[in-house]
Design an enzyme around this catalytic site. Sequence first.
Site, short mmCIF file in Angstrom:
data_model
loop_
_atom_site.label_atom_id
_atom_site.label_comp_id
_atom_site.label_asym_id
_atom_site.label_seq_id
_atom_site.Cartn_x
_atom_site.Cartn_y
_atom_site.Cartn_z
N GLN A 1 0.85 -1.19 0.00
CA GLN A 1 0.00 0.00 0.00
C GLN A 1 0.89 1.25 0.00
O GLN A 1 1.90 1.30 0.71
CB GLN A 1 -0.91 0.01 1.23
N GLN B 1 -2.60 1.43 -5.00
CA GLN B 1 -3.41 0.98 -3.86
C GLN B 1 -3.36 2.01 -2.74
O GLN B 1 -2.28 2.42 -2.31
CB GLN B 1 -2.90 -0.37 -3.35
N ARG C 1 -16.06 -1.01 -0.96
CA ARG C 1 -16.17 -2.21 -0.13
C ARG C 1 -16.09 -1.80 1.33
O ARG C 1 -15.45 -0.80 1.69
CB ARG C 1 -15.13 -3.26 -0.49
#
Length: 395
Positions: free
Chosen positions: A202, A224, A310
């Site tokens: 990340q 990301q 999400r």
Amino acid sequence: MSPKSLCFTVLVAVFSVLASRVVINPTPQVLKYVVDFGLTISSSPSIVAMFIPFDFDDLRRHHKNPDKGKPVSVCEDFPPNFPPPETNTTLTLCVDRNGCCNFTTVQAAVDAVPNLSIKRTVIWINSGIYYEKVIVPKTKPNITFQGQGYTSTAIAWNDTALSANGTFFSGSVQVFSTNFIAKNISFMNVAPIPHPGDVGAQAVAIRIAGDQAAFWGCGFFGAQDTLHDDRGRHYFKDCYIQGSIDFIFGNGKSLYEGCQLLSMANPVAPGSKSINGAVTAHGRASADENSGFAFVNCSVGGTGRIWLGRAWRPFSRVVFALTSMTDIIAPEGWNDFNDPTRDQSIFYGEYNCTGAGANMSGRAAYVQRLNDTQASVFLNTSYIDGDQWLLSYDT
């Protein structure tokens, strides 16, 4: 040459090539360039970075007089009597990589801002790539980063969750102060583009952890976890946000208005049902938290097969309204983090969106089709109490 110096040299070289070959179109969606090049830097892996076409013509003009062929000062065309003198309400500091004004790095200018100043400090940042990690601490409120266009001015760094000991600390820029403003500047993380599921890859471009922050005409570039909208009330207007997996995440209460959201997830084969990206991962953990992302009059496009969001935390809250979506959006639209117990607590809503990706006939059962009354809460700056703190662009 050190690895960081070499990386910066390559950044400049690639931007120069792009600028010489590309006609900049005012539509930000065409400004996505993915340049994959391998370098052997001790044991470092190949560097993969996202680039936008910076205008280097102006930089070249500073170094050579085209009429006489004689070198001139890089500061010859710099605005005279700049920065302006301090007033009762405003202090202006100037950053230029060539040494044409107060500071050569953005962090040095931030460090020079008086602690707890009630004045607005405008840090005017000249065109160029500032390869540095910048932290705006809580003790430096009321700061403005003023760039020269999000395709002309950028702050870039390459930390990852692994190198920074956590995703939250990987941001190229980290803002902890209140009343922060950024205009016409890009924030980039040029760490290698990860594959889905990579551990420690990340790489945050900016973390906004202070209340009452506004971004006007800014760019956010990464893969990301590009934009860490951590906490507080935030406003994004006419911004360009690029990423692949959860590229807007956090627990902020934020309004995104007129922004372009571009997925750079890998293309998928026609008919494939695999998912390789998500726009949002909102982190609301309880019903008591007054947070959530609202996207109004935005666009979602790019590559891959992705979800709109999400449920990173069980009370995740995201709304897309009056937004155009291409067919990269999977029919179900959203994901409950593969935890059905979250279906009763998450709030995912859509309102009058358009495009092939906005078809709600196949949406997950917990997704809400909002009516006019339900949507009205999220459609303007009153959602983030903007009447109490949001300044106009020209202020």
